[in-house]
Design an enzyme around this catalytic site. Structure first.
Site, mmCIF file in Angstrom:
data_model
loop_
_atom_site.group_PDB
_atom_site.id
_atom_site.type_symbol
_atom_site.label_atom_id
_atom_site.label_comp_id
_atom_site.label_asym_id
_atom_site.label_seq_id
_atom_site.Cartn_x
_atom_site.Cartn_y
_atom_site.Cartn_z
ATOM 1 N N TYR A 180 119.347 63.365 24.716
ATOM 2 C CA TYR A 180 118.829 62.639 25.882
ATOM 3 C C TYR A 180 117.509 63.252 26.330
ATOM 4 O O TYR A 180 117.293 64.465 26.233
ATOM 5 C CB TYR A 180 119.874 62.667 27.018
ATOM 6 N N TYR A 190 120.707 65.358 36.142
ATOM 7 C CA TYR A 190 121.298 65.705 34.844
ATOM 8 C C TYR A 190 121.365 67.232 34.782
ATOM 9 O O TYR A 190 120.547 67.887 34.156
ATOM 10 C CB TYR A 190 120.435 65.134 33.728
#
Ligand SMILES: NC(=O)c1ccc[n+]([C@@H]2O[C@H](COP(=O)([O-])OP(=O)(O)OC[C@H]3O[C@@H](n4cnc5c(N)ncnc54)[C@H](O)[C@@H]3O)[C@@H](O)[C@H]2O)c1
Length: 300
Positions: A180, A190
């Site tokens: 990612y 995140y």
């Protein structure tokens, strides 16, 4: 006609426990191309996954375009946090969710694959798993233990899998994992060391491509996928908003679907991808190329 033909190949997809994530979509695409699929599922999620299958809850999503149904040749328990059974803490090994699972480690799965299908049972390995217990915490508040677990489960697991599965692969074998953009750009939310784990995963993809390429002749690539509201991603909290933001700001504005990532994975693992290794391939509608939100200014 140029097409992807994986007839006669066997793929291990590690990281399927329902039909909502990238692993399931990749398994489906590989099966569409003719491959046989075996699955590695995290022990705590295994019985729910088996019940979903038995009760027909996934029948619709298992339909392939030519009328066949996606079948799993075998579903193995796999906890990719552990390389060997000796490394598993006693309290985990004897706990309710693990006690009857046999050897659920990476080495245990390798041994079982050889026992079930012979010395070279695999052509493709898909690493589609991650876990960061503190993903909701900013890195600034992440504990050492949380950080190390994120890196162990989400990045080292690929190293462990290449170590043990590359020797079991037939010629032209290929690994693919999922990464990612938070590895290289700041993605608020995140957290928990997951961004660090993805950075390690991408770096290791390059080094493993060289080392395992030379030693075993396999290819190793990773796909940097755009946000998808899978079960794992829902743990982040803001995944729907992230997907919407990307759709609004990417060069191509239709929302990304898992099948697009799955088709790229099938291509990378097929003979058509034979010249590609050590690569991070973006499958995110081009979002990674952007430097600023389109809300700020657009000449279009
Ligand atoms: N969903 C997204 O937005 C997104 C974006 C880019 C990359 N990815 C990556 O895609 C991969 C698949 O995730 P997903 O979002 O499709 O969700 P998912 O829930 O379908 O897959 C994650 C899987 O990891 C398994 N898992 C967790 N810990 C494990 C362990 N110790 N051992 C074995 N399996 C374990 C879970 O049981 C689950 O099946 C992950 O690497 C994820 O980081 C996801």
């Amino acid at each position: 006609m140029l097409n992807i033909d994986l007839t006669g190949r066997r793929a291990l997809v590690a990281g399927i426990a329902d039909d909502g994530g990238y692993g399931f979509a990749i398994a489906k695409a590989l099966a569409e191309a003719g491959a046989t699929i075996v699955v590695g599922t995290w022990p705590p999620a295994l019985s729910i996954f088996q019940k979903l299958l038995e009760r027909g809850k996934m029948d619709e999503s298992r339909q392939l375009s030519d009328g066949r149904t996606l079948e799993f040749e075998k579903i193995y328990p796999l906890d990719a946090a552990y390389d060997t059974l000796e490394a598993v803490p006693e309290e985990v090994r004897t706990s309710r969710r693990y006690a009857d699972m046999g050897d659920f480690t990476i080495a245990g799965l390798a041994q079982q694959l050889v026992a079930d299908y012979g010395e070279q049972p695999l052509d493709i390995v898909v690493h589609s798993l991650a876990n960061g217990p503190e993903v909701k915490k900013p890195l600034l508040e992440t504990s050492r233990a949380g950080y190390l677990t994120a890196v162990s489960v989400s990045a080292y697991s690929l190293v462990g899998m290449v170590q043990r599965f590359a020797p079991l692969m037939r010629p032209n074998g290929a690994f693919v994992s999922l990464t990612y953009l938070a590895s290289e750009r700041v993605v608020p939310g995140y957290g928990g060391g997951m961004s660090s784990a993805k950075a390690a995963l991408e770096s290791d993809t390059r080094t493993l491509a060289y080392e395992a390429g030379r030693r075993y002749g396999v290819r190793v690539n990773t796909i940097s996928a755009g946000p998808l509201a899978s079960r794992a991603a829902k743990a982040i909290g803001s995944i729907e908003r992230m997907a919407e933001y990307v759709a609004n700001n990417a060069p191509v504005t239709e929302p990304l679907i898992a099948t697009e990532v799955a088709h790229a994975a099938a291509f990378l693992c097929s003979p058509l991808g034979s010249g590609i290794t050590g690569t991070t391939l973006y499958v995110d509608k081009g979002y990674h190329a952007m430097g600023m939100s389109t809300e700020v200014g657009s000449l279009l």
